[in-house]
Design a protein around this motif. Structure first.
Motif, PDB file in Angstrom:
ATOM      1  N   ALA A 161       5.964  18.045  25.462  1.00 38.31           N
ATOM      2  CA  ALA A 161       5.398  19.319  25.924  1.00 38.31           C
ATOM      3  C   ALA A 161       3.874  19.222  25.988  1.00 38.31           C
ATOM      4  O   ALA A 161       3.239  19.752  26.918  1.00 38.31           O
ATOM      5  CB  ALA A 161       5.836  20.456  25.011  1.00 38.31           C
ATOM      6  N   SER A 162       3.274  18.521  25.023  1.00 34.80           N
ATOM      7  CA  SER A 162       1.811  18.383  25.026  1.00 34.80           C
ATOM      8  C   SER A 162       1.358  17.631  26.279  1.00 34.80           C
ATOM      9  O   SER A 162       0.375  18.014  26.922  1.00 34.80           O
ATOM     10  CB  SER A 162       1.341  17.607  23.790  1.00 34.80           C
ATOM     11  OG  SER A 162       1.767  18.246  22.617  1.00 34.80           O
ATOM     12  N   LEU A 163       2.099  16.573  26.618  1.00 36.15           N
ATOM     13  CA  LEU A 163       1.742  15.810  27.827  1.00 36.15           C
ATOM     14  C   LEU A 163       1.852  16.685  29.065  1.00 36.15           C
ATOM     15  O   LEU A 163       0.980  16.683  29.929  1.00 36.15           O
ATOM     16  CB  LEU A 163       2.676  14.603  27.987  1.00 36.15           C
ATOM     17  CG  LEU A 163       2.422  13.418  27.068  1.00 36.15           C
ATOM     18  CD1 LEU A 163       3.469  12.336  27.311  1.00 36.15           C
ATOM     19  CD2 LEU A 163       1.010  12.862  27.310  1.00 36.15           C
ATOM     20  N   GLN A 164       2.946  17.448  29.163  1.00 35.16           N
ATOM     21  CA  GLN A 164       3.152  18.276  30.353  1.00 35.16           C
ATOM     22  C   GLN A 164       2.106  19.387  30.456  1.00 35.16           C
ATOM     23  O   GLN A 164       1.646  19.716  31.541  1.00 35.16           O
ATOM     24  CB  GLN A 164       4.552  18.895  30.328  1.00 35.16           C
ATOM     25  CG  GLN A 164       5.603  17.917  30.833  1.00 35.16           C
ATOM     26  CD  GLN A 164       6.999  18.244  30.314  1.00 35.16           C
ATOM     27  OE1 GLN A 164       7.200  19.188  29.549  1.00 35.16           O
ATOM     28  NE2 GLN A 164       7.967  17.455  30.726  1.00 35.16           N
ATOM     29  N   ARG A 165       1.750  19.955  29.319  1.00 34.17           N
ATOM     30  CA  ARG A 165       0.799  21.075  29.342  1.00 34.17           C
ATOM     31  C   ARG A 165      -0.646  20.611  29.398  1.00 34.17           C
ATOM     32  O   ARG A 165      -1.538  21.397  29.701  1.00 34.17           O
ATOM     33  CB  ARG A 165       0.973  21.940  28.091  1.00 34.17           C
ATOM     34  CG  ARG A 165       2.303  22.656  28.035  1.00 34.17           C
ATOM     35  CD  ARG A 165       2.378  23.539  26.805  1.00 34.17           C
ATOM     36  NE  ARG A 165       3.680  24.186  26.725  1.00 34.17           N
ATOM     37  CZ  ARG A 165       3.967  25.208  25.938  1.00 34.17           C
ATOM     38  NH1 ARG A 165       3.032  25.710  25.144  1.00 34.17           N
ATOM     39  NH2 ARG A 165       5.163  25.747  25.932  1.00 34.17           N
ATOM     40  N   GLY A 166      -0.867  19.343  29.028  1.00 37.30           N
ATOM     41  CA  GLY A 166      -2.233  18.838  28.996  1.00 37.30           C
ATOM     42  C   GLY A 166      -3.007  19.394  27.813  1.00 37.30           C
ATOM     43  O   GLY A 166      -4.241  19.388  27.804  1.00 37.30           O
ATOM     44  N   ARG A 167      -2.320  19.889  26.826  1.00 36.66           N
ATOM     45  CA  ARG A 167      -2.971  20.310  25.567  1.00 36.66           C
ATOM     46  C   ARG A 167      -1.933  20.312  24.461  1.00 36.66           C
ATOM     47  O   ARG A 167      -0.727  20.278  24.722  1.00 36.66           O
ATOM     48  CB  ARG A 167      -3.666  21.661  25.708  1.00 36.66           C
ATOM     49  CG  ARG A 167      -2.786  22.776  26.064  1.00 36.66           C
ATOM     50  CD  ARG A 167      -3.569  23.839  26.848  1.00 36.66           C
ATOM     51  NE  ARG A 167      -2.646  24.829  27.361  1.00 36.66           N
ATOM     52  CZ  ARG A 167      -2.239  25.866  26.672  1.00 36.66           C
ATOM     53  NH1 ARG A 167      -2.677  26.073  25.449  1.00 36.66           N
ATOM     54  NH2 ARG A 167      -1.398  26.723  27.186  1.00 36.66           N
ATOM     55  N   SER A 168      -2.444  20.364  23.245  1.00 37.49           N
ATOM     56  CA  SER A 168      -1.598  20.043  22.106  1.00 37.49           C
ATOM     57  C   SER A 168      -0.594  21.157  21.774  1.00 37.49           C
ATOM     58  O   SER A 168      -0.936  22.330  21.686  1.00 37.49           O
ATOM     59  CB  SER A 168      -2.526  19.773  20.919  1.00 37.49           C
ATOM     60  OG  SER A 168      -1.760  19.619  19.771  1.00 37.49           O
ATOM     61  N   VAL A 169       0.652  20.746  21.612  1.00 39.49           N
ATOM     62  CA  VAL A 169       1.713  21.640  21.137  1.00 39.49           C
ATOM     63  C   VAL A 169       2.134  21.122  19.770  1.00 39.49           C
ATOM     64  O   VAL A 169       2.372  19.918  19.602  1.00 39.49           O
ATOM     65  CB  VAL A 169       2.927  21.588  22.104  1.00 39.49           C
ATOM     66  CG1 VAL A 169       4.134  22.293  21.515  1.00 39.49           C
ATOM     67  CG2 VAL A 169       2.558  22.180  23.470  1.00 39.49           C
ATOM     68  N   ALA A 170       2.245  22.001  18.780  1.00 41.89           N
ATOM     69  CA  ALA A 170       2.640  21.578  17.430  1.00 41.89           C
ATOM     70  C   ALA A 170       4.162  21.555  17.308  1.00 41.89           C
ATOM     71  O   ALA A 170       4.851  22.375  17.930  1.00 41.89           O
ATOM     72  CB  ALA A 170       2.063  22.546  16.398  1.00 41.89           C
ATOM     73  N   ALA A 171       4.651  20.637  16.477  1.00 44.45           N
ATOM     74  CA  ALA A 171       6.102  20.568  16.251  1.00 44.45           C
ATOM     75  C   ALA A 171       6.626  21.895  15.699  1.00 44.45           C
ATOM     76  O   ALA A 171       7.779  22.271  15.933  1.00 44.45           O
ATOM     77  CB  ALA A 171       6.420  19.423  15.300  1.00 44.45           C
ATOM     78  N   SER A 172       5.761  22.627  14.986  1.00 48.08           N
ATOM     79  CA  SER A 172       6.197  23.919  14.413  1.00 48.08           C
ATOM     80  C   SER A 172       6.457  24.976  15.491  1.00 48.08           C
ATOM     81  O   SER A 172       7.020  26.027  15.202  1.00 48.08           O
ATOM     82  CB  SER A 172       5.136  24.426  13.427  1.00 48.08           C
ATOM     83  OG  SER A 172       3.888  24.527  14.094  1.00 48.08           O
ATOM     84  N   GLN A 173       6.043  24.693  16.727  1.00 53.92           N
ATOM     85  CA  GLN A 173       6.323  25.633  17.828  1.00 53.92           C
ATOM     86  C   GLN A 173       7.674  25.367  18.490  1.00 53.92           C
ATOM     87  O   GLN A 173       8.077  26.088  19.401  1.00 53.92           O
ATOM     88  CB  GLN A 173       5.233  25.518  18.905  1.00 53.92           C
ATOM     89  CG  GLN A 173       3.870  26.008  18.471  1.00 53.92           C
ATOM     90  CD  GLN A 173       2.840  25.741  19.552  1.00 53.92           C
ATOM     91  OE1 GLN A 173       1.987  24.876  19.399  1.00 53.92           O
ATOM     92  NE2 GLN A 173       2.915  26.464  20.659  1.00 53.92           N
TER      93      GLN A 173
END
Ligand SMILES: Cc1ncc(COP(=O)(O)O)c(C=O)c1O
Length: 391
Positions: A75-87
């Motif tokens: 998801a971080s790669l697709q969004r181009g910003r960091s997504v936390a595993a807690s999300q």
């Protein structure tokens, strides 16, 4: 078997003498793309490892940490910003993702804006929470975000906006990047949450990927699924939610079914943890679906000129058709088509408030190019018969 595939099989009288029905009706991935052997090996490796009994036990509602981290990484790669595993919350498929979101967010009477036409599974899932629906038309560029903006300016306040932005079910349309940014802006300005349902995004066979709506705002929930890439029978999917919603969504998941199959999650970790295996697997899919989509489009153009026109999606499993023969509806044609051994889903089945009788959804996913050619020939016979009956 897809929703209307099931219906056709349950209604044998409609089939007349035809036992060989080419179903363009379902939303199933092509069976030959599903990695049965690898999934079998992964399950075997788990059940013969030291994790065997852990994999057969209860586990956390939100999912296994390693799997959540893997999903957050993608998801971080697709969004181009960091997504936390807690999300991330692991779910039993994308539809359960929508269900736990609705369970966590909606109260009866809340306004939910939704694609029109829409995937009926999502509509029916949301209906369980008794919202009011505001249907927003989908055109060649996806959800008509200007139409949504007008309704917002007019004072309507949806709590949730549900859309399939990439390779929409049923129309195959993809939301343009301009509209994605506008939708994200509207979500921030008016305070609603977008539920961006993404079962088809990996099935692109033409053009460059578009950033998800979630790339442009934190007011977006992603609903993901392994159904179209690894198999719907796994019942494996996920949601990525804004941090502020994570607790409520985990609670909704826990009191829905405790957690997604622990064994299946461990098997997924096995499979997805293998170097590049998943990406190599995904890279094989566009060849299959691109070829089938082109074959169906060519066959419709060759056999049904002046009767049926279909659009040209860049991915997914479906083309959206329009009956252009005057006086003929997709339902009239379907009656004749099923008798000749071909089925599809007529457009009104996807309506929220505004059925369009001329439209239909056809899936090219489950049939070889030769069978798709035969399907178009059968449809042409059906159209001749249906038009003859009207004369
Ligand atoms: C738009 C959309 N959302 C959700 C689903 C359900 O998928 P899953 O098997 O991941 O629950 C489908 C299945 O066809 C779909 O088309």
């Amino acid at each position: 078997m897809g929703e209307v595939g099931t219906w056709v099989m349950r209604d044998p009288l409609r089939l007349g003498d035809v036992s060989d029905v080419i179903s363009l009706a379902g939303g199933l991935p092509a069976g030959e793309t599903l990695p049965a052997a690898e999934i079998g090996e992964a399950v075997m490796r788990v059940t013969t490892s030291r994790l065997a009994t852990t994999a057969l036990q209860y586990s956390a509602a939100e999912g296994l940490p390693v799997l959540r981290a893997w999903i957050a990484g993608r998801a971080s790669l697709q969004r181009g910003r960091s997504v936390a595993a807690s999300q991330v919350v692991v779910t039993a498929g994308g539809l359960q993702g929508l269900d736990v979101i609705a369970r966590a967010l909606l109260d009866p009477g809340d306004l939910v804006a939704i694609d029109e036409p829409v995937f009926p599974g999502s509509l029916h899932c949301l209906e369980m929470y008794q919202p009011e629906f505001l249907s927003i038309p989908v055109d060649d560029d996806g959800l008509d975000v200007d139409a949504l903006a007008e309704r917002l300016e007019g004072g309507l306040r949806p709590k949730l906006v549900y859309t399939v932005a990439t390779f929409h079910n049923p129309t195959g349309a993809t939301l343009s990047d301009v509209r994605r940014r506008k939708l994200a802006d509207l979500a921030e300005r008016y305070g609603f949450v977008v539920a961006e349902d993404e079962p088809y995004t990996a099935l692109r066979f033409r053009g460059d990927p578009v950033p998800p709506v979630a790339a442009y705002s934190d007011h977006v929930i992603t609903i993901g699924s392994f159904s179209k890439t690894l198999g719907p029978g796994l019942r494996a999917g996920w949601v990525v939610v804004p941090p502020a919603l994570a607790d409520a969504v985990v609670r909704a998941k826990r009191w829905s079914d405790l957690h997604t199959s622990t064994l299946m999650q461990y098997a997924l970790v096995e499979l997805l943890g293998r170097d590049a295996w998943f990406d190599e697997h995904l890279a094989r899919l566009p060849g299959v679906y691109g070829q089938r989509c082109a074959a169906l489009r060519a066959a419709v153009a060759a056999h049904l000129p002046g009767v049926l026109e279909v659009n040209d999606p860049a991915g997914g499993l479906f083309v959206w058709g329009r009956v252009v023969a005057p006086g003929l509806s997709a339902d009239d044609l379907l009656d004749a088509a099923v008798r000749r051994g071909v089925s599809y889903v007529s457009g009104p089945q996807f309506a929220v408030h505004h059925p369009d009788p001329a439209t239909m959804r056809m899936s090219f996913a489950g049939s070889s190019p030769e069978r798709l050619e035969l399907a178009a020939r059968r449809l042409a016979d059906a159209a001749t018969a249906a038009l003859g009956q009207q004369a």
